[in-house]
Design a protein around this motif. Sequence first.
Motif, PDB file in Angstrom:
ATOM      1  N   GLN A 257      48.746  41.921  30.032  1.00 50.65           N
ATOM      2  CA  GLN A 257      49.882  42.779  30.428  1.00 50.65           C
ATOM      3  C   GLN A 257      49.942  44.474  29.038  1.00 50.65           C
ATOM      4  OE1 GLN A 257      51.222  39.409  27.999  1.00 50.65           O
ATOM      5  NE2 GLN A 257      52.884  39.297  29.997  1.00 50.65           N
TER       6      GLN A 257
ATOM      7  N   SER B 174      53.592  42.742  32.759  1.00 50.00           N
ATOM      8  CA  SER B 174      52.437  43.282  33.986  1.00 50.00           C
ATOM      9  C   SER B 174      52.039  44.737  33.501  1.00 50.00           C
ATOM     10  CB  SER B 174      53.448  42.751  35.056  1.00 50.00           C
ATOM     11  OG  SER B 174      51.982  42.756  36.142  1.00 50.00           O
ATOM     12  N   TRP B 175      50.832  44.566  33.426  1.00 51.61           N
ATOM     13  CA  TRP B 175      50.080  45.624  33.740  1.00 51.61           C
ATOM     14  C   TRP B 175      50.053  46.047  35.424  1.00 51.61           C
ATOM     15  CZ3 TRP B 175      46.373  48.071  36.888  1.00 51.61           C
ATOM     16  CH2 TRP B 175      45.923  48.606  36.228  1.00 51.61           C
ATOM     17  N   LYS B 176      49.671  45.688  36.069  1.00 48.89           N
ATOM     18  CA  LYS B 176      49.967  45.963  37.554  1.00 48.89           C
ATOM     19  C   LYS B 176      51.496  46.444  37.660  1.00 48.89           C
ATOM     20  CE  LYS B 176      49.199  44.563  42.137  1.00 48.89           C
ATOM     21  NZ  LYS B 176      48.829  43.301  43.255  1.00 48.89           N
ATOM     22  N   ASP B 177      51.933  46.010  36.992  1.00 51.61           N
ATOM     23  CA  ASP B 177      53.502  46.590  37.939  1.00 51.61           C
ATOM     24  C   ASP B 177      53.620  47.818  37.248  1.00 51.61           C
ATOM     25  OD1 ASP B 177      54.316  44.117  39.236  1.00 51.61           O
ATOM     26  OD2 ASP B 177      55.826  43.494  37.667  1.00 51.61           O
TER      27      ASP B 177
END
Length: 210
Positions: free
Chosen positions: A28, A46-49
Amino acid sequence: MSTTYELKADAREQVGKGSARAVRRNGQIPAVIYGDKQPPLAIALSWKDVYYKIHGGGFLTTVATIDVGGKKIQVLPKDFQLDPVSDSPLHVDFLRVGKNTEVNVNVPVHFINEDKSPGIKRGGVLNIVRHEVEFHCPANAIPEFITLDLEGTDIGDSLHISAVKLPAGVKPVIADRDFTIATIAGSSAMKSEEDAAAAPAAAAPAEEKK
């Protein structure tokens, strides 16, 4: 205005470098929501978001909704930190957006109708002085970009902020002058041709004196 989006977040009870590192190890990104006369709220996203929103463009000019345990908060990203090597997000600051919130934001400049510019057709070059312009505007009415029309422009012409049609309530932060955004300049190749053409004319008087 850019299309809004929603992010889900977890509230963070602990803050500081150690807590931030633990959040990142968990996949995160640590972040803070502040402003609107309310206490700062530490969250984890979220890291990806976050990665795809930052690198997708328009991140700092798009109002978002953050869902923190069912409580939805409207925000505007104000700053973020990236790893200097990997460009991975490390931290994000969000500003709470209320009904009357006004902000200063940098808005990209887009150019249209380059193919209808006589100056560019003759070999001139679009010299962009400002790729972005800072505006003061309502947080819920931030333009995604501003547009400058190059139709009819010739070499030597300058395009100023006054040539841009701005939405209601959107004002440039620089208000004391009609500043330049771009110019149509002659290319170095054109200058070389002009110098070459001028050389015989300059040599002629010298030959006459012999």
